[in-house]
Design a protein around this motif. Structure first.
Motif, mmCIF file in Angstrom:
data_model
loop_
_atom_site.group_PDB
_atom_site.id
_atom_site.type_symbol
_atom_site.label_atom_id
_atom_site.label_comp_id
_atom_site.label_asym_id
_atom_site.label_seq_id
_atom_site.Cartn_x
_atom_site.Cartn_y
_atom_site.Cartn_z
ATOM 1 N N ASN A 149 38.383 35.110 6.088
ATOM 2 C CA ASN A 149 39.475 35.796 5.395
ATOM 3 C C ASN A 149 39.719 37.186 5.995
ATOM 4 O OD1 ASN A 149 37.319 37.264 4.312
ATOM 5 N ND2 ASN A 149 37.622 36.536 2.213
ATOM 6 N N ALA A 150 40.806 37.811 5.591
ATOM 7 C CA ALA A 150 41.246 39.086 6.182
ATOM 8 C C ALA A 150 41.261 38.984 7.704
ATOM 9 C CB ALA A 150 40.356 40.235 5.722
ATOM 10 N N CYS A 151 41.747 37.860 8.197
ATOM 11 C CA CYS A 151 41.562 37.543 9.614
ATOM 12 C C CYS A 151 42.540 38.271 10.532
ATOM 13 C CB CYS A 151 41.659 36.034 9.827
ATOM 14 S SG CYS A 151 40.646 35.436 11.201
ATOM 15 N N GLY A 152 43.458 39.017 9.968
ATOM 16 C CA GLY A 152 44.313 39.852 10.806
ATOM 17 C C GLY A 152 43.637 41.132 11.253
ATOM 18 N N SER A 153 42.416 41.354 10.776
ATOM 19 C CA SER A 153 41.653 42.558 11.112
ATOM 20 C C SER A 153 41.116 42.481 12.534
ATOM 21 C CB SER A 153 40.476 42.703 10.138
ATOM 22 O OG SER A 153 39.593 41.589 10.289
ATOM 23 N N SER A 154 40.515 43.579 12.978
ATOM 24 C CA SER A 154 39.926 43.608 14.319
ATOM 25 C C SER A 154 38.872 42.530 14.490
ATOM 26 C CB SER A 154 39.303 44.986 14.587
ATOM 27 O OG SER A 154 40.274 46.004 14.527
ATOM 28 N N ILE A 155 37.985 42.405 13.504
ATOM 29 C CA ILE A 155 36.919 41.408 13.645
ATOM 30 C C ILE A 155 37.476 40.000 13.499
ATOM 31 C CG2 ILE A 155 36.182 41.340 11.213
ATOM 32 C CD1 ILE A 155 33.266 41.251 12.317
ATOM 33 N N GLY A 156 38.529 39.838 12.700
ATOM 34 C CA GLY A 156 39.151 38.525 12.585
ATOM 35 C C GLY A 156 39.692 38.033 13.913
ATOM 36 N N ARG A 157 40.269 38.941 14.688
ATOM 37 C CA ARG A 157 40.795 38.572 16.000
ATOM 38 C C ARG A 157 39.667 38.188 16.960
ATOM 39 N NH1 ARG A 157 46.126 40.838 17.218
ATOM 40 N NH2 ARG A 157 47.120 41.248 15.212
ATOM 41 N N ILE A 158 38.511 38.810 16.780
ATOM 42 C CA ILE A 158 37.364 38.438 17.611
ATOM 43 C C ILE A 158 36.866 37.047 17.235
ATOM 44 C CG2 ILE A 158 34.967 39.014 18.182
ATOM 45 C CD1 ILE A 158 35.795 41.964 17.896
ATOM 46 N N PHE A 159 36.807 36.745 15.931
ATOM 47 C CA PHE A 159 36.416 35.395 15.511
ATOM 48 C C PHE A 159 37.371 34.360 16.102
ATOM 49 C CE2 PHE A 159 34.159 37.397 11.781
ATOM 50 C CZ PHE A 159 32.910 36.900 12.091
#
Length: 328
Positions: A149-159
């Motif tokens: 979730n909150a995948c638009g974040s910096s870490i979401g983009r890395i996932f």
């Protein structure tokens, strides 16, 4: 000019409690280095402690900042003088929102010339957390389906990028459709706009009723607990973030679901690894960046670290995509 630091002496809104202060530089102990900071990225994890989410492990007064890059200007006893002038991440030492950071030399990460400061200052919190979760904690394989979730974040983009590198299927949950195109291009299999679609129903449809093998919660609160309904019995939910600022006992919510709940804090992993393992983990992530398999966030704006208040305001308006970097 006297060295300065950003400090807070009480918990509260960062714009209200942060102060620019002069500081005396401590003498270096054996094994320590002093690093003149050049750039520091701002992460949610930098701001959450300021607001008092973790008072039991945040001594006051405190200097924020978990990551950044700088130049070694002084080496203490038992540290090779050949390190002087080397560009490093001074990790596991002091907060980085200051002119000079004192840190243990064995945990400092050498930055290759191929990686510029704007990317070097992002090399720690998000890439290492995502890599450890995908490889060590969850041990993901090609057949696995994972929700973040909150995948638009910096870490979401890395996932999203790691899903392409490792081969697992990523279902990215976002709060709007702003990041959908980017996440799909980076490697996500599906993107669910949480403002338009109820997550559980979307996950059931995308997995033919089977639900996901694992979920990674970056938000906390009831939104994080809701992910339990999206994971199959025997699957795992990792609670790793608190973007909502609301702490909920997810393990209690998990009773009767058959879903295993695990808390992940990078600091706990750090306490278990040797210096060699620490260095090797960074080498693997850095190699992905050098081969352009893993790309970090572009920079939206630079601010001098004395303008940290303005920089934080820019972060929290969320008016654009990209990292805010504090420079010296």
């Amino acid at each position: 000019m006297h060295p300065t630091a950003i400090r807070y002496h009480r918990f509260g809104e960062p714009t209200e409690v942060l102060r620019i202060e002069s500081r005396d530089l401590p003498n270096l102990n054996a094994g320590e280095i002093r690093v003149r900071m050049k750039a520091r990225s701002i992460n949610p994890s930098d701001l959450i402690p300021i607001r008092g989410a973790y008072p039991h492990r945040t001594p006051l007064p405190s200097i924020p900042g978990y990551e950044g890059v700088g130049i070694i200007e002084e080496a203490g006893p038992a540290v090779s003088q050949s390190l002087l002038g080397q560009r490093v991440l001074p990790l596991r030492g002091e907060g980085t929102w200051q002119d000079f950071v004192t840190a243990p030399a064995q945990w400092a990460i050498a930055v290759p010339d191929s990686i510029e400061d704007d990317h070097a200052c992002q090399l720690y919190i998000n890439p290492i957390t995502a890599w450890i979760l995908c490889t060590d904690v969850l041990g993901l394989h090609a057949e696995d389906v994972v929700i973040v979730n909150a995948c638009g974040s910096s870490i979401g983009r890395i996932f999203a990028q790691l899903s392409s590198i490792i081969g697992f299927s990523l279902i990215a949950i976002t709060r709007n459709d702003v990041h959908t195109k980017d996440l799909l291009a980076l490697g996500a299999s599906h993107v669910v706009d949480g403002s338009q679609t109820e997550a559980k129903q979307a996950i059931l449809e995308l997995t033919n009723g089977q639900r996901a093998d694992a979920a990674i919660d970056c938000v906390g609160g009831l939104e994080g607990a809701a992910l339990l309904r999206c994971v199959r019995p025997g699957g795992t939910l990792i609670s790793m973030g608190l973007l909502s600022g609301i702490s909920v006992n997810i393990a209690k919510h998990a009773l009767g679901t058959g879903v295993h709940v695990r808390l992940f804090h990078l600091r706990n992993w750090m306490q278990t690894v040797t210096a060699d393992r620490w260095q090797e983990t960074f080498r693997r992530v850095i190699s992905l960046i050098e081969r352009e398999q893993l790309k970090l966030m572009t920079i939206r704006e630079h601010y001098h670290f004395h303008d940290a208040i303005k920089a934080i305001q820019a972060v929290e308006t969320r008016s654009g995509v990209g990292k805010i970097v504090l420079t010296s």
